[in-house]
Design an enzyme around this catalytic site. Sequence first.
Site, PDB file in Angstrom:
ATOM      1  N   ASP A 155     -89.598 -73.109 -27.793  1.00 49.39           N
ATOM      2  CA  ASP A 155     -90.394 -74.630 -27.418  1.00 49.39           C
ATOM      3  C   ASP A 155     -90.879 -75.123 -26.163  1.00 49.39           C
ATOM      4  O   ASP A 155     -91.562 -75.013 -25.445  1.00 49.39           O
ATOM      5  CB  ASP A 155     -90.878 -75.713 -28.089  1.00 49.39           C
ATOM      6  CG  ASP A 155     -91.356 -75.405 -29.300  1.00 49.39           C
ATOM      7  OD1 ASP A 155     -92.121 -74.463 -30.288  1.00 49.39           O
ATOM      8  OD2 ASP A 155     -91.876 -76.129 -30.685  1.00 49.39           O
ATOM      9  N   HIS A 197     -89.247 -69.518 -36.442  1.00 45.10           N
ATOM     10  CA  HIS A 197     -88.422 -69.551 -37.520  1.00 45.10           C
ATOM     11  C   HIS A 197     -87.097 -68.996 -36.918  1.00 45.10           C
ATOM     12  O   HIS A 197     -86.564 -68.780 -37.696  1.00 45.10           O
ATOM     13  CB  HIS A 197     -88.529 -70.103 -38.539  1.00 45.10           C
ATOM     14  CG  HIS A 197     -89.339 -71.033 -39.221  1.00 45.10           C
ATOM     15  ND1 HIS A 197     -88.833 -72.411 -39.349  1.00 45.10           N
ATOM     16  CD2 HIS A 197     -90.727 -71.350 -38.807  1.00 45.10           C
ATOM     17  CE1 HIS A 197     -89.808 -73.269 -39.023  1.00 45.10           C
ATOM     18  NE2 HIS A 197     -90.846 -72.502 -39.391  1.00 45.10           N
ATOM     19  N   GLY A 235    -100.075 -82.689 -32.948  1.00 44.83           N
ATOM     20  CA  GLY A 235     -99.881 -82.150 -35.005  1.00 44.83           C
ATOM     21  C   GLY A 235    -100.683 -80.348 -34.699  1.00 44.83           C
ATOM     22  O   GLY A 235    -100.850 -80.703 -35.776  1.00 44.83           O
ATOM     23  N   TYR A 273     -88.285 -79.641 -42.553  1.00 44.81           N
ATOM     24  CA  TYR A 273     -87.888 -78.014 -41.483  1.00 44.81           C
ATOM     25  C   TYR A 273     -86.602 -78.265 -41.330  1.00 44.81           C
ATOM     26  O   TYR A 273     -86.010 -77.635 -41.161  1.00 44.81           O
ATOM     27  CB  TYR A 273     -88.747 -78.548 -40.287  1.00 44.81           C
ATOM     28  CG  TYR A 273     -88.317 -77.587 -38.474  1.00 44.81           C
ATOM     29  CD1 TYR A 273     -88.411 -77.307 -38.652  1.00 44.81           C
ATOM     30  CD2 TYR A 273     -86.937 -77.770 -37.863  1.00 44.81           C
ATOM     31  CE1 TYR A 273     -88.480 -76.429 -37.352  1.00 44.81           C
ATOM     32  CE2 TYR A 273     -86.387 -76.934 -37.030  1.00 44.81           C
ATOM     33  CZ  TYR A 273     -87.166 -76.385 -36.511  1.00 44.81           C
ATOM     34  OH  TYR A 273     -87.526 -75.151 -35.848  1.00 44.81           O
ATOM     35  N   SER A 302     -96.166 -80.406 -28.199  1.00 40.73           N
ATOM     36  CA  SER A 302     -96.533 -81.263 -27.556  1.00 40.73           C
ATOM     37  C   SER A 302     -95.746 -81.541 -26.966  1.00 40.73           C
ATOM     38  O   SER A 302     -95.222 -82.311 -25.735  1.00 40.73           O
ATOM     39  CB  SER A 302     -97.481 -82.308 -27.835  1.00 40.73           C
ATOM     40  OG  SER A 302     -97.655 -82.861 -29.675  1.00 40.73           O
ATOM     41  N   SER A 303     -94.826 -82.299 -28.079  1.00 43.62           N
ATOM     42  CA  SER A 303     -93.673 -82.637 -28.023  1.00 43.62           C
ATOM     43  C   SER A 303     -92.489 -81.860 -26.466  1.00 43.62           C
ATOM     44  O   SER A 303     -92.018 -82.833 -25.919  1.00 43.62           O
ATOM     45  CB  SER A 303     -92.695 -83.451 -29.094  1.00 43.62           C
ATOM     46  OG  SER A 303     -92.241 -81.864 -29.491  1.00 43.62           O
ATOM     47  N   GLY A 357     -99.344 -77.606 -33.409  1.00 42.02           N
ATOM     48  CA  GLY A 357     -98.236 -77.052 -33.386  1.00 42.02           C
ATOM     49  C   GLY A 357     -98.057 -76.182 -32.357  1.00 42.02           C
ATOM     50  O   GLY A 357     -97.690 -74.911 -32.132  1.00 42.02           O
TER      51      GLY A 357
HETATM   52  C1  GLA Z   1     -91.096 -75.760 -33.661  1.00 43.61           C
HETATM   53  C2  GLA Z   1     -89.289 -75.395 -33.517  1.00 43.61           C
HETATM   54  C3  GLA Z   1     -89.101 -74.103 -33.210  1.00 43.61           C
HETATM   55  C4  GLA Z   1     -89.393 -72.999 -33.314  1.00 43.61           C
HETATM   56  C5  GLA Z   1     -91.171 -73.224 -34.849  1.00 43.61           C
HETATM   57  C6  GLA Z   1     -90.940 -72.066 -35.537  1.00 43.61           C
HETATM   58  O1  GLA Z   1     -92.214 -75.240 -33.012  1.00 43.61           O
HETATM   59  O2  GLA Z   1     -89.219 -76.659 -32.067  1.00 43.61           O
HETATM   60  O3  GLA Z   1     -88.213 -74.584 -32.425  1.00 43.61           O
HETATM   61  O4  GLA Z   1     -88.745 -73.530 -34.493  1.00 43.61           O
HETATM   62  O5  GLA Z   1     -91.001 -74.880 -35.574  1.00 43.61           O
HETATM   63  O6  GLA Z   1     -91.213 -71.089 -34.672  1.00 43.61           O
END
Ligand code: GLA
Length: 377
Positions: free
Chosen positions: A170, A34, A120, A220, A125-126, A122
Amino acid sequence: MTDTSILHQEFLNRFGVDGMAYAAPGRINLIGEHTDYNGGFVFPGAVDKGITAVIKPNGTTVVNLYAIDLRQGCTFDISDPAGPSTTHFRYVYGVVRELMAAGLDVMGFNAVYGGDVPLGAGMSSSAALECCFAFALNDIFNGQIDKMSLARIGQATEHKYVGVKCGIMDQFASMHGREGALMRLDCRSGEYQYFPWHPKGYRLVLVNSCVKHELVGSPYNDRRASCEHVAQLAGVETLRDCTWEKLEALKAHINDEDYRRARYVLGEVDRVLAVSAALERDDYDTVGQQMYLTHDGLSRDYEVSCPEIDFLVDEARRMGVTGARIMGGGFGGCTINLVKDSLYDRFLDEVQHSYRSRFGIDCQPIPVIIGDGARKI
Ligand code: GLA
């Protein structure tokens, strides 16, 4: 990665010709959670799992997609201003539209794709899906768009077509990944460095809580709004530029929740730098301690953990695992664990057993293998 021969075969069956194969990975993140949308640092690496697609232009303006894992297809015209309603297909639609907006001469195409990033969990995948198509279409339609801009196209897709106001981590990791290396990205300047990751005597392993993490429609965006609110009051562009003194001075003027969100972010920016310095001297104890501190912050101040994940981290701590924390956006998904070789098997055995006894569900260990970023196969 999905076996490309299966995708080629499916493509041939559906469209009577063969296409070209591309892949883009999911990611892990050692530390720096984050922080991306706060202009801070992140420390991700691409993994050996991702999305693979076989694609070929079809000479029309129509896109025909077939998601082999979902056994579901979708058709849209590239000029359609609304696009499909199913979230899954909106990722591809958004990438197409954003590439067109960036000036790429996208035409219709056929595609069959599949993936092996657990959904799902974390592990992004998207982003893998967005980056696979962004990279492939830029290549197929002779674009000159650089990788960072392609990553931003993936991010814009999340913002505008899916509604998740994510940062750049990501998509950056999926585009720029390199086998055997983590990357430290400064999200304010866009500068990044590769850090070879061969920790002698240690391994990274994810433990998937199998509690589905879902950022679409999740809190989020609220976290991000809190951070932006505090940054604005502090008179800085992002929290990266907010000092501890400024935050303390603001404390009386903001609510406790916003204060704790910002406190977490400032701490996390410091922790990524501490980890970078520790890695220079192979000091994995410090890396691990910082990971636990991150978890405490994400759980108590940022409030993006859940009881199942807290349990997994507590178990790691109890067993003497070097470092553990929730990874990614939060609200479920995986923990990332830095484990000594000598403890590895015992940790995984015990944690699986205790998790099942406590919650009645199985968690899933996923060994971390750092792989390459988006590519043509
Ligand atoms: C998700 C978001 C990222 C980042 C993380 C937390 O994966 O897509 O941009 O903010 O959460 O670090």
